[in-house]
Motif scaffolding. Structure first.
Motif, PDB file in Angstrom:
ATOM      1  N   ARG A 125       0.825  -1.213   0.000  1.00  6.39           N
ATOM      2  CA  ARG A 125       0.000   0.000   0.000  1.00  6.39           C
ATOM      3  C   ARG A 125       0.863   1.269   0.000  1.00  6.39           C
ATOM      4  O   ARG A 125       0.612   2.222   0.728  1.00  6.39           O
ATOM      5  CB  ARG A 125      -0.959  -0.002   1.201  1.00  6.39           C
ATOM      6  N   VAL A 126       1.891   1.249  -0.835  1.00  2.00           N
ATOM      7  CA  VAL A 126       2.802   2.388  -0.955  1.00  2.00           C
ATOM      8  C   VAL A 126       2.873   2.821  -2.419  1.00  2.00           C
ATOM      9  O   VAL A 126       2.968   1.987  -3.323  1.00  2.00           O
ATOM     10  CB  VAL A 126       4.215   2.041  -0.431  1.00  2.00           C
ATOM     11  N   VAL A 127       2.810   4.133  -2.619  1.00  2.00           N
ATOM     12  CA  VAL A 127       2.909   4.739  -3.953  1.00  2.00           C
ATOM     13  C   VAL A 127       4.287   5.377  -4.093  1.00  2.00           C
ATOM     14  O   VAL A 127       4.785   6.027  -3.164  1.00  2.00           O
ATOM     15  CB  VAL A 127       1.806   5.803  -4.148  1.00  2.00           C
ATOM     16  N   GLY A 128       4.915   5.199  -5.254  1.00  2.00           N
ATOM     17  CA  GLY A 128       6.156   5.903  -5.577  1.00  2.00           C
ATOM     18  C   GLY A 128       5.890   6.941  -6.646  1.00  2.00           C
ATOM     19  O   GLY A 128       5.257   6.637  -7.659  1.00  2.00           O
ATOM     20  N   GLU A 129       6.337   8.163  -6.415  1.00  2.00           N
ATOM     21  CA  GLU A 129       6.134   9.248  -7.377  1.00  2.00           C
ATOM     22  C   GLU A 129       7.485   9.862  -7.736  1.00  2.00           C
ATOM     23  O   GLU A 129       8.233  10.305  -6.854  1.00  2.00           O
ATOM     24  CB  GLU A 129       5.222  10.324  -6.784  1.00  2.00           C
ATOM     25  N   ARG A 171      -0.869   0.159   9.783  1.00  2.00           N
ATOM     26  CA  ARG A 171      -2.069   0.939   9.550  1.00  2.00           C
ATOM     27  C   ARG A 171      -3.211   0.075   9.062  1.00  2.00           C
ATOM     28  O   ARG A 171      -2.997  -0.895   8.319  1.00  2.00           O
ATOM     29  CB  ARG A 171      -1.815   2.051   8.502  1.00  2.00           C
ATOM     30  N   PRO A 172      -4.442   0.412   9.453  1.00  2.00           N
ATOM     31  CA  PRO A 172      -5.580  -0.377   8.993  1.00  2.00           C
ATOM     32  C   PRO A 172      -5.840  -0.175   7.503  1.00  2.00           C
ATOM     33  O   PRO A 172      -5.522   0.894   6.946  1.00  2.00           O
ATOM     34  CB  PRO A 172      -6.742   0.167   9.819  1.00  2.00           C
ATOM     35  N   VAL A 173      -6.382  -1.174   6.872  1.00  2.00           N
ATOM     36  CA  VAL A 173      -6.745  -1.069   5.452  1.00  2.00           C
ATOM     37  C   VAL A 173      -8.009  -0.262   5.320  1.00  2.00           C
ATOM     38  O   VAL A 173      -8.986  -0.445   6.055  1.00  2.00           O
ATOM     39  CB  VAL A 173      -6.943  -2.480   4.854  1.00  2.00           C
ATOM     40  N   VAL A 174      -8.005   0.706   4.383  1.00  2.00           N
ATOM     41  CA  VAL A 174      -9.181   1.529   4.114  1.00  2.00           C
ATOM     42  C   VAL A 174     -10.150   0.748   3.244  1.00  2.00           C
ATOM     43  O   VAL A 174      -9.787   0.290   2.161  1.00  2.00           O
ATOM     44  CB  VAL A 174      -8.786   2.866   3.446  1.00  2.00           C
ATOM     45  N   GLU A 175     -11.341   0.565   3.732  1.00  2.00           N
ATOM     46  CA  GLU A 175     -12.354  -0.192   2.968  1.00  2.00           C
ATOM     47  C   GLU A 175     -13.201   0.751   2.127  1.00  2.00           C
ATOM     48  O   GLU A 175     -13.486   1.877   2.545  1.00  2.00           O
ATOM     49  CB  GLU A 175     -13.260  -0.961   3.934  1.00  2.00           C
ATOM     50  N   ARG A 207      -3.896  16.095  -4.481  1.00  2.00           N
ATOM     51  CA  ARG A 207      -3.919  14.721  -4.988  1.00  2.00           C
ATOM     52  C   ARG A 207      -3.259  13.782  -3.980  1.00  2.00           C
ATOM     53  O   ARG A 207      -3.756  12.675  -3.719  1.00  2.00           O
ATOM     54  CB  ARG A 207      -3.203  14.666  -6.333  1.00  2.00           C
ATOM     55  N   GLU A 208      -2.132  14.204  -3.421  1.00  2.00           N
ATOM     56  CA  GLU A 208      -1.449  13.364  -2.438  1.00  2.00           C
ATOM     57  C   GLU A 208      -2.331  13.146  -1.209  1.00  2.00           C
ATOM     58  O   GLU A 208      -2.357  12.044  -0.633  1.00  2.00           O
ATOM     59  CB  GLU A 208      -0.122  13.995  -2.039  1.00  2.00           C
ATOM     60  N   GLY A 209      -3.057  14.188  -0.817  1.00  2.00           N
ATOM     61  CA  GLY A 209      -3.971  14.033   0.306  1.00  2.00           C
ATOM     62  C   GLY A 209      -5.048  12.994   0.028  1.00  2.00           C
ATOM     63  O   GLY A 209      -5.390  12.179   0.907  1.00  2.00           O
ATOM     64  N   TRP A 210      -5.570  12.982  -1.184  1.00  2.00           N
ATOM     65  CA  TRP A 210      -6.584  11.991  -1.549  1.00  2.00           C
ATOM     66  C   TRP A 210      -5.993  10.583  -1.579  1.00  2.00           C
ATOM     67  O   TRP A 210      -6.647   9.617  -1.184  1.00  2.00           O
ATOM     68  CB  TRP A 210      -7.211  12.341  -2.907  1.00  2.00           C
ATOM     69  N   LEU A 211      -4.750  10.446  -2.030  1.00  2.00           N
ATOM     70  CA  LEU A 211      -4.115   9.129  -2.018  1.00  2.00           C
ATOM     71  C   LEU A 211      -3.985   8.603  -0.587  1.00  2.00           C
ATOM     72  O   LEU A 211      -4.224   7.422  -0.314  1.00  2.00           O
ATOM     73  CB  LEU A 211      -2.734   9.203  -2.689  1.00  2.00           C
ATOM     74  N   ARG A 212      -3.625   9.485   0.334  1.00  2.00           N
ATOM     75  CA  ARG A 212      -3.500   9.061   1.724  1.00  2.00           C
ATOM     76  C   ARG A 212      -4.865   8.689   2.314  1.00  2.00           C
ATOM     77  O   ARG A 212      -4.972   7.752   3.115  1.00  2.00           O
ATOM     78  CB  ARG A 212      -2.829  10.164   2.549  1.00  2.00           C
ATOM     79  N   ARG A 213      -5.918   9.409   1.905  1.00  2.00           N
ATOM     80  CA  ARG A 213      -7.254   9.055   2.379  1.00  2.00           C
ATOM     81  C   ARG A 213      -7.695   7.693   1.852  1.00  2.00           C
ATOM     82  O   ARG A 213      -8.558   7.040   2.458  1.00  2.00           O
ATOM     83  CB  ARG A 213      -8.263  10.127   1.957  1.00  2.00           C
ATOM     84  N   CYS A 214      -7.085   7.295   0.738  1.00  2.11           N
ATOM     85  CA  CYS A 214      -7.377   5.965   0.182  1.00  2.11           C
ATOM     86  C   CYS A 214      -6.555   4.874   0.863  1.00  2.11           C
ATOM     87  O   CYS A 214      -6.599   3.707   0.455  1.00  2.11           O
ATOM     88  CB  CYS A 214      -7.104   5.947  -1.321  1.00  2.11           C
ATOM     89  N   GLY A 215      -5.784   5.260   1.865  1.00  4.87           N
ATOM     90  CA  GLY A 215      -4.991   4.278   2.585  1.00  4.87           C
ATOM     91  C   GLY A 215      -3.662   3.963   1.948  1.00  4.87           C
ATOM     92  O   GLY A 215      -3.141   2.848   2.108  1.00  4.87           O
ATOM     93  N   LEU A 216      -3.082   4.941   1.252  1.00  9.22           N
ATOM     94  CA  LEU A 216      -1.804   4.743   0.574  1.00  9.22           C
ATOM     95  C   LEU A 216      -0.763   5.727   1.102  1.00  9.22           C
ATOM     96  O   LEU A 216      -1.056   6.918   1.264  1.00  9.22           O
ATOM     97  CB  LEU A 216      -1.958   4.931  -0.944  1.00  9.22           C
ATOM     98  N   GLU A 217       0.417   5.232   1.377  1.00 12.17           N
ATOM     99  CA  GLU A 217       1.542   6.094   1.726  1.00 12.17           C
ATOM    100  C   GLU A 217       2.237   6.506   0.427  1.00 12.17           C
ATOM    101  O   GLU A 217       2.308   5.744  -0.532  1.00 12.17           O
ATOM    102  CB  GLU A 217       2.516   5.368   2.650  1.00 12.17           C
ATOM    103  N   VAL A 218       2.738   7.756   0.376  1.00 12.56           N
ATOM    104  CA  VAL A 218       3.377   8.280  -0.831  1.00 12.56           C
ATOM    105  C   VAL A 218       4.846   8.573  -0.542  1.00 12.56           C
ATOM    106  O   VAL A 218       5.165   9.282   0.411  1.00 12.56           O
ATOM    107  CB  VAL A 218       2.666   9.557  -1.329  1.00 12.56           C
TER     108      VAL A 218
END
Length: 331
Positions: A262-266, A327-331, A285-296
């Motif tokens: 659950r990690v994004v590379g940019e 961290r918990p998985v975002v459903e 956009r990065e904030g939305w990715l984190r709300r989706c349960g992804l670290e950037v």
């Protein structure tokens, strides 16, 4: 008759136009001409010096272009113009532009400085044929590995990648290979050309180039970032992944995704934030990715160019893996 009589002395001149025959030849060659071609017009050595000193710029050994023609090129592509112009004038005896110079002619990404003089390759004329000119190589040139781009005889894009793969660092070749694949060249074509060069100097490096190449990379920094991940022993991420929120709405296209971790590379290129408002949009956009349960985890050129930067990038990605494991998985 000495045609120099028609040339004003350098002290008295305004602009000295090229003789009509030379002007026509220069146009046919894309702008450049050689000193030998000027001498062939019948000018005296003094006349040649006056002509070349008047309105011409030397762009290579014995190779010139009218200064107004050179200045007419926009500043950004001027070096490219000079290389192409010189290559067009220097190609002779069946030689074609090759190696890193061929990347420039094909408008493919090139790491580092432009090659000078332009790199050329010609067919051997006999079994023990060798070149004594550093930038001129002697090697087989099958018809299907040659082409012409903008009037410049050049190896094909696939052959250019293979030549660079044999003679340059891995990252130079992979950046070029990614771009060639992205343009539509089939991986099988790169493999076929590589196979035709088996046994040549540096050919043992080609399997690594072919294995690392991926046409999904959209920019050179993405290619370098992928290589940095591999160098640091990270698992291979998925490139160019669309991310959607839990409600199904589209969030964005990310450069790399480690789905299990659950990690994004940019990979942030130098011009990414040049557009007004681009930085704010990217932060949202990065904030939305984190709300989706992804670290950037972001990186720039320094992070993938320098060994210390690559080590730091590897540590930051692993830290991201460790953090998301708690961290918990975002459903």
């Amino acid at each position: 008759m000495d045609k120099s009589a028609h040339l004003p002395h350098a002290r008295d001149r305004g602009r000295v136009p090229l003789p009509p025959e030379l002007a026509a030849l220069a146009v046919s060659q894309g702008g450049p001409f050689t000193r030998a071609q000027v001498l062939h017009l019948g000018l005296s050595p003094h006349g040649v010096r006056v002509l070349l000193a008047a309105e011409c710029t030397r762009i290579g050994h014995g190779t010139y272009v009218e200064t107004p023609v050179l200045l007419a090129a926009r500043a950004a592509p001027r070096q490219l113009f000079v290389l192409r112009a010189a290559a067009r004038a220097l190609v002779h005896d069946g030689a074609v532009v090759s190696h890193r110079s061929a990347l420039v002619v094909h408008d493919l990404p090139l790491l580092g400085r432009l090659p000078w003089p332009p790199e050329l390759t010609r067919e051997p004329r006999r079994e023990d044929d060798r070149s004594s000119v550093p930038h001129l190589r002697v090697a087989a040139l099958p018809t299907d590995q040659r082409t012409t781009v903008g009037g410049v005889p050049v190896v094909t894009a696939a052959r250019a990648v293979v030549d660079v793969g044999r003679t340059a660092p891995l990252r130079d070749a992979v950046v070029a290979a990614d771009a060639v694949l992205r343009r539509g060249t089939a991986p099988a074509e790169l493999a076929r050309v590589a196979a035709s060069c088996a046994g040549w100097p540096g050919a043992l490096a080609l399997p690594a180039v072919l294995a690392a190449a991926d046409g999904r990379a959209e920019t050179p920094i993405e290619s370098l970032t992928r290589l940095a991940y591999a160098e640091q022993g990270l698992p291979a991420p998925q490139p160019q992944v669309q991310v959607f929120a839990p409600d199904g709405s589209f969030v964005g296209l990310v450069d790399f995704l480690w789905q299990d971790q659950r990690v994004v590379g940019e990979a942030d290129g130098m011009a990414k934030y040049d557009r007004p408002g681009a930085l704010r949009e990217e932060k949202l956009r990065e904030g939305w990715l984190r709300r989706c349960g992804l670290e950037v985890v972001r990186n720039d050129w320094d992070d993938v160019w320098r060994p210390a930067g690559r080590r730091d990038l590897g540590e930051r990605v692993r830290a991201g893996f460790a953090y998301m494991s708690t961290r918990p998985v975002v459903e």
